[in-house]
Design a protein around this motif. Sequence first.
Motif, PDB file in Angstrom:
ATOM      1  N   LEU A   1      -0.828 -60.876  94.134  1.00  0.00           N
ATOM      2  CA  LEU A   1      -1.252 -60.198  93.089  1.00  0.00           C
ATOM      3  C   LEU A   1      -2.231 -58.979  93.614  1.00  0.00           C
ATOM      4  O   LEU A   1      -2.922 -59.203  94.572  1.00  0.00           O
ATOM      5  CB  LEU A   1      -1.873 -61.061  92.233  1.00  0.00           C
ATOM      6  CG  LEU A   1      -2.466 -60.401  90.986  1.00  0.00           C
ATOM      7  CD1 LEU A   1      -2.524 -61.551  89.852  1.00  0.00           C
ATOM      8  CD2 LEU A   1      -4.095 -60.018  91.036  1.00  0.00           C
ATOM      9  N   THR A   2      -1.667 -57.811  92.884  1.00  0.00           N
ATOM     10  CA  THR A   2      -2.514 -56.666  93.277  1.00  0.00           C
ATOM     11  C   THR A   2      -3.391 -56.455  92.172  1.00  0.00           C
ATOM     12  O   THR A   2      -2.755 -56.298  90.819  1.00  0.00           O
ATOM     13  CB  THR A   2      -1.612 -55.368  93.553  1.00  0.00           C
ATOM     14  OG1 THR A   2      -1.023 -55.619  94.648  1.00  0.00           O
ATOM     15  CG2 THR A   2      -2.451 -54.201  93.656  1.00  0.00           C
ATOM     16  N   LEU A   3      -4.649 -56.431  92.087  1.00  0.00           N
ATOM     17  CA  LEU A   3      -5.557 -56.125  91.133  1.00  0.00           C
ATOM     18  C   LEU A   3      -5.907 -54.714  91.194  1.00  0.00           C
ATOM     19  O   LEU A   3      -6.562 -54.036  92.004  1.00  0.00           O
ATOM     20  CB  LEU A   3      -6.746 -56.907  91.281  1.00  0.00           C
ATOM     21  CG  LEU A   3      -7.760 -56.795  89.795  1.00  0.00           C
ATOM     22  CD1 LEU A   3      -7.252 -57.544  88.805  1.00  0.00           C
ATOM     23  CD2 LEU A   3      -9.195 -57.488  90.592  1.00  0.00           C
ATOM     24  N   SER A   4      -5.434 -53.630  90.140  1.00  0.00           N
ATOM     25  CA  SER A   4      -5.820 -52.434  90.192  1.00  0.00           C
ATOM     26  C   SER A   4      -6.982 -52.016  89.271  1.00  0.00           C
ATOM     27  O   SER A   4      -7.071 -52.242  88.227  1.00  0.00           O
ATOM     28  CB  SER A   4      -4.411 -51.687  89.851  1.00  0.00           C
ATOM     29  OG  SER A   4      -3.375 -51.971  90.727  1.00  0.00           O
ATOM     30  N   PHE A   5      -7.690 -50.745  89.791  1.00  0.00           N
ATOM     31  CA  PHE A   5      -8.630 -50.179  89.206  1.00  0.00           C
ATOM     32  C   PHE A   5      -8.210 -48.719  88.848  1.00  0.00           C
ATOM     33  O   PHE A   5      -7.263 -48.152  89.427  1.00  0.00           O
ATOM     34  CB  PHE A   5      -9.974 -50.252  90.017  1.00  0.00           C
ATOM     35  CG  PHE A   5     -10.750 -51.462  90.143  1.00  0.00           C
ATOM     36  CD1 PHE A   5     -11.843 -51.632  89.775  1.00  0.00           C
ATOM     37  CD2 PHE A   5      -9.940 -52.502  90.939  1.00  0.00           C
ATOM     38  CE1 PHE A   5     -12.607 -52.986  90.060  1.00  0.00           C
ATOM     39  CE2 PHE A   5     -10.739 -53.779  91.072  1.00  0.00           C
ATOM     40  CZ  PHE A   5     -12.008 -53.946  90.580  1.00  0.00           C
ATOM     41  N   ILE A   6      -8.855 -48.038  88.085  1.00  0.00           N
ATOM     42  CA  ILE A   6      -8.657 -46.506  87.903  1.00  0.00           C
ATOM     43  C   ILE A   6     -10.118 -45.855  87.838  1.00  0.00           C
ATOM     44  O   ILE A   6     -10.947 -46.426  87.167  1.00  0.00           O
ATOM     45  CB  ILE A   6      -7.649 -46.147  86.721  1.00  0.00           C
ATOM     46  CG1 ILE A   6      -7.423 -44.661  86.683  1.00  0.00           C
ATOM     47  CG2 ILE A   6      -8.586 -46.674  85.316  1.00  0.00           C
ATOM     48  CD1 ILE A   6      -6.639 -44.164  85.776  1.00  0.00           C
ATOM     49  N   TRP A   7     -10.349 -44.862  88.661  1.00  0.00           N
ATOM     50  CA  TRP A   7     -11.635 -44.291  88.980  1.00  0.00           C
ATOM     51  C   TRP A   7     -11.497 -42.805  89.291  1.00  0.00           C
ATOM     52  O   TRP A   7      -9.859 -42.426  89.414  1.00  0.00           O
ATOM     53  CB  TRP A   7     -12.367 -44.931  89.834  1.00  0.00           C
ATOM     54  CG  TRP A   7     -13.918 -44.898  89.787  1.00  0.00           C
ATOM     55  CD1 TRP A   7     -14.533 -44.125  88.766  1.00  0.00           C
ATOM     56  CD2 TRP A   7     -14.808 -45.437  90.518  1.00  0.00           C
ATOM     57  NE1 TRP A   7     -15.927 -44.338  88.946  1.00  0.00           N
ATOM     58  CE2 TRP A   7     -16.185 -44.941  90.078  1.00  0.00           C
ATOM     59  CE3 TRP A   7     -14.829 -46.275  91.561  1.00  0.00           C
ATOM     60  CZ2 TRP A   7     -17.335 -45.621  90.449  1.00  0.00           C
ATOM     61  CZ3 TRP A   7     -15.945 -46.642  92.283  1.00  0.00           C
ATOM     62  CH2 TRP A   7     -17.371 -46.330  91.810  1.00  0.00           C
ATOM     63  N   PHE A   8     -12.242 -42.170  89.269  1.00  0.00           N
ATOM     64  CA  PHE A   8     -12.130 -40.698  89.851  1.00  0.00           C
ATOM     65  C   PHE A   8     -12.413 -40.472  91.316  1.00  0.00           C
ATOM     66  O   PHE A   8     -12.716 -41.510  91.981  1.00  0.00           O
ATOM     67  CB  PHE A   8     -12.785 -39.620  89.228  1.00  0.00           C
ATOM     68  CG  PHE A   8     -14.413 -39.634  89.241  1.00  0.00           C
ATOM     69  CD1 PHE A   8     -15.176 -39.095  90.312  1.00  0.00           C
ATOM     70  CD2 PHE A   8     -15.206 -40.263  88.201  1.00  0.00           C
ATOM     71  CE1 PHE A   8     -16.449 -39.095  90.601  1.00  0.00           C
ATOM     72  CE2 PHE A   8     -16.611 -40.504  88.457  1.00  0.00           C
ATOM     73  CZ  PHE A   8     -17.203 -40.013  89.451  1.00  0.00           C
ATOM     74  N   ASP A   9     -11.680 -39.639  92.117  1.00  0.00           N
ATOM     75  CA  ASP A   9     -11.729 -39.562  93.521  1.00  0.00           C
ATOM     76  C   ASP A   9     -13.250 -38.894  93.898  1.00  0.00           C
ATOM     77  O   ASP A   9     -13.470 -37.925  93.826  1.00  0.00           O
ATOM     78  CB  ASP A   9     -10.432 -38.495  93.821  1.00  0.00           C
ATOM     79  CG  ASP A   9     -10.496 -38.562  95.402  1.00  0.00           C
ATOM     80  OD1 ASP A   9     -10.943 -39.365  96.088  1.00  0.00           O
ATOM     81  OD2 ASP A   9      -9.574 -37.659  96.019  1.00  0.00           O
ATOM     82  N   TRP A  10     -13.714 -40.118  94.682  1.00  0.00           N
ATOM     83  CA  TRP A  10     -14.981 -39.771  95.174  1.00  0.00           C
ATOM     84  C   TRP A  10     -15.395 -40.891  96.078  1.00  0.00           C
ATOM     85  O   TRP A  10     -14.770 -41.872  96.144  1.00  0.00           O
ATOM     86  CB  TRP A  10     -16.158 -39.256  94.271  1.00  0.00           C
ATOM     87  CG  TRP A  10     -16.543 -40.654  93.468  1.00  0.00           C
ATOM     88  CD1 TRP A  10     -16.017 -41.559  92.912  1.00  0.00           C
ATOM     89  CD2 TRP A  10     -18.015 -40.569  92.827  1.00  0.00           C
ATOM     90  NE1 TRP A  10     -16.894 -42.469  92.087  1.00  0.00           N
ATOM     91  CE2 TRP A  10     -17.812 -41.945  92.158  1.00  0.00           C
ATOM     92  CE3 TRP A  10     -19.248 -40.046  93.034  1.00  0.00           C
ATOM     93  CZ2 TRP A  10     -19.304 -42.337  91.490  1.00  0.00           C
ATOM     94  CZ3 TRP A  10     -20.424 -40.370  92.418  1.00  0.00           C
ATOM     95  CH2 TRP A  10     -20.401 -41.681  91.643  1.00  0.00           C
ATOM     96  N   PRO A  11     -16.490 -40.670  97.126  1.00  0.00           N
ATOM     97  CA  PRO A  11     -16.505 -41.756  97.908  1.00  0.00           C
ATOM     98  C   PRO A  11     -16.863 -43.266  97.498  1.00  0.00           C
ATOM     99  O   PRO A  11     -16.262 -44.064  98.389  1.00  0.00           O
ATOM    100  CB  PRO A  11     -17.973 -41.215  98.808  1.00  0.00           C
ATOM    101  CG  PRO A  11     -17.725 -39.593  98.773  1.00  0.00           C
ATOM    102  CD  PRO A  11     -17.399 -39.520  97.277  1.00  0.00           C
ATOM    103  N   PRO A  12     -17.706 -43.483  96.397  1.00  0.00           N
ATOM    104  CA  PRO A  12     -17.780 -44.704  96.040  1.00  0.00           C
ATOM    105  C   PRO A  12     -16.371 -45.517  95.609  1.00  0.00           C
ATOM    106  O   PRO A  12     -16.142 -46.644  95.809  1.00  0.00           O
ATOM    107  CB  PRO A  12     -18.520 -44.637  94.774  1.00  0.00           C
ATOM    108  CG  PRO A  12     -19.400 -43.265  94.917  1.00  0.00           C
ATOM    109  CD  PRO A  12     -18.322 -42.550  95.783  1.00  0.00           C
ATOM    110  N   ALA A  13     -15.211 -44.948  95.290  1.00  0.00           N
ATOM    111  CA  ALA A  13     -14.141 -45.258  94.858  1.00  0.00           C
ATOM    112  C   ALA A  13     -13.495 -45.861  96.241  1.00  0.00           C
ATOM    113  O   ALA A  13     -12.816 -46.815  96.362  1.00  0.00           O
ATOM    114  CB  ALA A  13     -13.136 -44.262  94.390  1.00  0.00           C
ATOM    115  N   ARG A  14     -13.611 -45.268  97.373  1.00  0.00           N
ATOM    116  CA  ARG A  14     -12.917 -45.551  98.468  1.00  0.00           C
ATOM    117  C   ARG A  14     -13.685 -46.866  98.909  1.00  0.00           C
ATOM    118  O   ARG A  14     -13.287 -47.641  99.810  1.00  0.00           O
ATOM    119  CB  ARG A  14     -12.895 -44.366  99.509  1.00  0.00           C
ATOM    120  CG  ARG A  14     -12.024 -43.315  98.997  1.00  0.00           C
ATOM    121  CD  ARG A  14     -11.948 -42.026 100.253  1.00  0.00           C
ATOM    122  NE  ARG A  14     -12.992 -41.170  99.860  1.00  0.00           N
ATOM    123  CZ  ARG A  14     -13.063 -40.374  99.027  1.00  0.00           C
ATOM    124  NH1 ARG A  14     -12.171 -40.135  98.185  1.00  0.00           N
ATOM    125  NH2 ARG A  14     -14.193 -39.712  99.206  1.00  0.00           N
TER     126      ARG A  14
END
Length: 477
Positions: free
Chosen positions: A61-74
Motif C-alpha cells: 500500500l502507498t500512503l500518499s500525502f500532498i504538501w508544497f515543495d520545501w525541505p520539511p516535505a522531503r
Amino acid sequence: MRHQKRPGRSSVPGRKVQLATAAMLLVATTVAACGDGQDGGTTASAPKAPATIPELTTDPLTLSFIWFDWPPARALEAFANAEYKKERPNATIKVNTVPNANWHDAMFTQFAARKTDFDIAILDSQHIGEAVTNGNILDITDFVKNNIDVTAYNPYLLAAYGQYPQAETGKRDENASLYGLPLLGDTWTMIYRKDLIGDKPPQTWDEMISVAERCQAEHPGVSGLAFHQANGSDAAAVTYNTVNGVYGGNLWDAKARKIEGVLNDAAGQEAMDVLVNKMKPLTAKGSGNWFIDEVNAAVAQGKACIAFNWIAASGGLLDPLQSTLGATREQILDKLGFATLPSQKTNLVPLGGMGMHVSAYSPTANQAEALNFMRWFERADIQKKWAAAGGVPSRTDALESPEFLNAGPFNQVYADSVPRMRDMWNVPEYARLVDIENTGVNAALNGAKKPKDALDDIARQQQDVLDSSSRKGGGGL
C-alpha cells in the motif's frame, strides 16, 4: 499519558472481516455533504472517521500525502519510510509536492471533483474551515478521543491544526470537533549577523529597525533587512500581519465578523507605515517579490544584516554547501544568530505549521492506514525522533526534549515562541481574504499604492467577502 500498543504486521483477515472493515469506513465516508460550502451555518458536514482503527491490509500500500515543495516535505518522506516501515513494512509513504503558490488549489481542485490522488492532505490551519464545510476531510473527533493523549499538547496548537470552528488564540474548545492532528509546528525566527551587529539581538521592533539601518550604512552591499514581500501564498500578508500584531493592531473582530474599521484603525495604519516607510527602504533592490528561498539566499550569501523566515525553512542556512559565511556549520554559526521576534506594543508572533487531515475520498484501506499513521506519528517517542530528523513537533514533551532543543540553533526560538502565537482568520473564506491582503500589501511595498490607501482597500474588500457570505464561521484570533 497513554502509550499505544505498537501495531505489528496484521494477520490476513478473512473475507467477511475485510468486507466488514470496508463497509464500516464506507458508511463513515459517504455521508459527506455535496454542497459547495456556500450554504451558510456552522454545522460541519465532514464525514466521521471510526473511533477505532479498522483491520489494516497486509497487501502493499502507498500512503500518499500532498504538501508544497520545501525541505520539511522531503524530510517527512524520508523519515516516514525509514521509521514507519519498521512497523508497517508493506506501507510506502509518498509525499507529493507542488509549488507553494499552487498548494491550496492543488488540493481543493481535487476535493471539488470528489476524487483525490492523496490520502492525507497537509493543510494550513486556515484551510480547515473550507475543507470541513465542503465535506472534504474526515471528522476525527472520536478517533482522537480513543487514540490520542490530548493533554500532551499545548491546547492552542491542537486547536490550530485540527479544530473547527476555531477558538480564540491560546484556547481550545474541548466540545468542538477535530479534523486533523499536528504535523509540523512553525513560526518566524529573526536571523541576525552576529559579526555585523553584535551577539545581542534587538529586543524591540523599533530597535531592530535602527540596528538594521545602521548596519546597512556601515556595510555597503549588505541590506539592513530581508523579509517576505511576494504576492503569492501568504507571503506579504504574513509580513504585514506580523507587524500589525507587534504594534498592537488586530486583523478583525471575529465575533462580529468585522474587518473594515478594525484592520485599518490607527494601530493598523501605524503598522503599514512602519512596514512600507521604515522597513522596505532597508531591503535589497528588486526584493519586492521575495519569499522563503530568496530570503534564505540573501542570508546565505551574506547580503542581509537581519532577516525573518520560517523556522522550518531555515535548516539550509547551516549547510556550508549553500553558504558563503563559512566552510563549516560552526563557522556559519559564528556569524549567524537566531532569536525570537522583537516585541513592541505586544509580543505576538505568527503561527505557522500545518496539520494532517484524511481525505474523505481516499480508498477505505488507505483511510485506515492514514489513521494508523497519525496515531503512530503522534506518539511521544516518534515525535522526538521526528524532532531529531529536522521536524518541529507539537507535543509538549517533544518540544522540551533534548532531541528537539539540541537539533538546531533555532529550535529554542520555537519553544519560546509558542505562547506568543497569533493566527489569521480561520474561516472558509480564507483563500479569498489572503489573496486580497497579499495583493494589497505587495502593491504598497512596491510603490503601486500609498500605504493608507492600500490598507483601506484591503479592509473594504475583505469586509465585502465576509458580508457576501452567509456563512457564520468561527474566528482564529
